[in-house]
Design a protein around this motif. Structure first.
Motif, short mmCIF file in Angstrom:
data_model
loop_
_atom_site.label_atom_id
_atom_site.label_comp_id
_atom_site.label_asym_id
_atom_site.label_seq_id
_atom_site.Cartn_x
_atom_site.Cartn_y
_atom_site.Cartn_z
N ILE A 120 0.84 -1.20 0.00
CA ILE A 120 0.00 0.00 0.00
C ILE A 120 0.88 1.26 0.00
CG2 ILE A 120 -1.66 1.35 1.35
CD1 ILE A 120 -2.84 -1.31 2.31
N ALA A 121 1.94 1.23 0.82
CA ALA A 121 2.84 2.38 0.91
C ALA A 121 3.53 2.65 -0.42
CB ALA A 121 3.88 2.15 2.00
N VAL A 122 3.96 1.59 -1.11
CA VAL A 122 4.62 1.74 -2.41
C VAL A 122 3.65 2.34 -3.43
CG1 VAL A 122 5.62 0.49 -4.36
CG2 VAL A 122 6.30 -0.10 -2.03
N GLU A 123 2.40 1.87 -3.43
CA GLU A 123 1.40 2.39 -4.36
C GLU A 123 1.13 3.87 -4.08
OE1 GLU A 123 -1.95 -0.15 -3.89
OE2 GLU A 123 -1.18 -1.70 -5.24
N ARG A 179 4.56 14.45 -4.07
CA ARG A 179 5.02 14.95 -2.79
C ARG A 179 5.07 13.82 -1.78
NH1 ARG A 179 7.02 20.15 -3.67
NH2 ARG A 179 5.65 21.21 -5.14
N HIS A 180 6.21 13.64 -1.14
CA HIS A 180 6.38 12.51 -0.22
C HIS A 180 6.63 12.95 1.22
CE1 HIS A 180 6.41 10.18 -3.83
NE2 HIS A 180 7.58 10.62 -4.23
N LEU A 181 6.21 14.19 1.55
CA LEU A 181 6.44 14.70 2.89
C LEU A 181 5.81 13.82 3.98
CD1 LEU A 181 7.58 16.85 4.76
CD2 LEU A 181 5.52 18.23 4.35
N PHE A 206 8.02 10.81 4.57
CA PHE A 206 9.27 11.17 5.25
C PHE A 206 9.02 11.49 6.72
CE2 PHE A 206 10.79 12.39 0.86
CZ PHE A 206 11.74 11.37 0.78
N LEU A 207 7.91 12.16 7.01
CA LEU A 207 7.56 12.47 8.40
C LEU A 207 7.37 11.19 9.20
CD1 LEU A 207 5.04 15.46 8.13
CD2 LEU A 207 7.34 15.50 9.09
N GLY A 208 6.62 10.25 8.62
CA GLY A 208 6.36 9.00 9.31
C GLY A 208 7.61 8.20 9.57
N ALA A 209 8.44 8.05 8.53
CA ALA A 209 9.68 7.28 8.68
C ALA A 209 10.65 7.99 9.63
CB ALA A 209 10.32 7.08 7.31
N GLY A 210 10.75 9.31 9.48
CA GLY A 210 11.69 10.07 10.32
C GLY A 210 11.33 10.02 11.80
N CYS A 211 10.05 10.24 12.09
CA CYS A 211 9.60 10.22 13.50
C CYS A 211 9.79 8.83 14.11
CB CYS A 211 8.13 10.63 13.59
SG CYS A 211 7.84 12.38 13.32
N ARG A 242 -0.77 21.84 -1.84
CA ARG A 242 0.19 21.28 -2.80
C ARG A 242 -0.47 20.23 -3.68
NH1 ARG A 242 6.13 20.47 0.00
NH2 ARG A 242 6.59 22.67 0.35
N THR A 243 -1.32 19.39 -3.06
CA THR A 243 -2.00 18.34 -3.82
C THR A 243 -2.92 18.93 -4.87
OG1 THR A 243 -1.92 16.87 -1.89
CG2 THR A 243 -3.47 16.31 -3.64
N GLU A 244 -3.68 19.98 -4.46
CA GLU A 244 -4.59 20.62 -5.41
C GLU A 244 -3.80 21.28 -6.54
OE1 GLU A 244 -6.87 23.29 -3.07
OE2 GLU A 244 -8.03 21.71 -2.08
#
Length: 244
Positions: free
Chosen positions: A174-177, A184-186, A189-194, A235-237
């Motif tokens: 699911i994460a790869v998809e 944008r992958h912020l 990165f937040l999840g992995a970093g924390c 950013r998404t919009e």
């Protein structure tokens, strides 16, 4: 139960059937290995009905975690379902007492089916939505019970080491998809970093275990995502407009 709606919903839920049987069986095997038979698997799948939450529940039961820890961790892990429910208010309107069950049964896969549901001609929409939800839970219960029974019959005869990776593998896919779907992958990165940060800090500074580390990291991730929500949505919009 409306047979016409049930017959129309069954073909749509076949992909969920395949997934829930395999992952449910893995859950039942894990629970049996932890010392809890298929009856536990049945009632957990009937009353909790959350794949990631139930997988986590196996380790929590095995370590006799406190009720407070269990409640907070399950809440944080399934926090996304609050958003799911809000987006389904219109579809669930007018469903009467069934509305409570629809809210309860809104798993990731059921939400995906309901969000894109095209109700067949001549089928009542509310009965169709309800049939999808019921069938999906039946699949999950069946898989977990089969796994529990198989674990009891094959105890000591097969090595199920690593089977608990089934849910992790699902979330990796699911994460790869999701990674491929967005530029944008912020959030990733937040999840992995924390997670990495608190995996190092929490045990070293406070001497707490993995459960407490997970609570802290999940809590911080949720707060950060809420704080950055408007920025992420803008950013998404912008990306969608540019793509058009």
């Amino acid at each position: 139960m409306d047979r016409k709606a049930l017959s129309a919903a069954f073909p749509v839920t076949l992909p969920v059937l395949m997934g829930y049987l395999s992952i449910g069986i893995a859950f039942g095997l894990m629970l049996e290995k932890a010392g809890f038979n298929f009856i536990w698997a049945f009632f957990m799948s009937l009353t909790i009905y959350a794949g990631s939450g139930q997988y986590l529940g196996v380790s929590l039961l095995a370590t006799a975690a406190s009720l407070g820890t269990v409640a907070v961790m399950i809440l944080l892990i399934n926090f996304r379902h609050l958003v799911y429910g809000l987006s389904m208010l219109e579809k669930f309107r007018g469903m009467g007492r069934r509305k409570l069950y629809m809210i309860f049964s809104l798993t990731d896969e059921t939400y995906a089916l309901l969000a894109g549901a095209a109700v067949p001609v001549g089928v009542d929409p509310k009965n169709y939505y309800f049939s999808i939800a019921v069938l999906d839970q039946i699949y999950w219960i069946a898989g977990s019970v089969i796994g529990g029974v198989a674990g009891g019959l094959l105890a000591g005869k097969i090595d199920i080491t690593g089977i608990d990776f089934a849910m992790t593998a699902l979330f990796v896919v699911i994460a790869v998809e999701q990674w491929q779907s967005y530029k944008r992958h912020l959030p990733a990165f937040l999840g992995a970093g924390c997670t990495v940060l608190f995996l190092i800090i929490v045990p070293a500074l406070w001497g707490l275990g993995q459960q407490q580390m997970l609570l802290v990291s999940l809590g911080v991730i949720v707060v950060l995502l809420l704080a950055l929500r408007s920025r992420l949505e803008d950013r998404t919009e912008g990306e969608e407009v540019a793509a058009q």
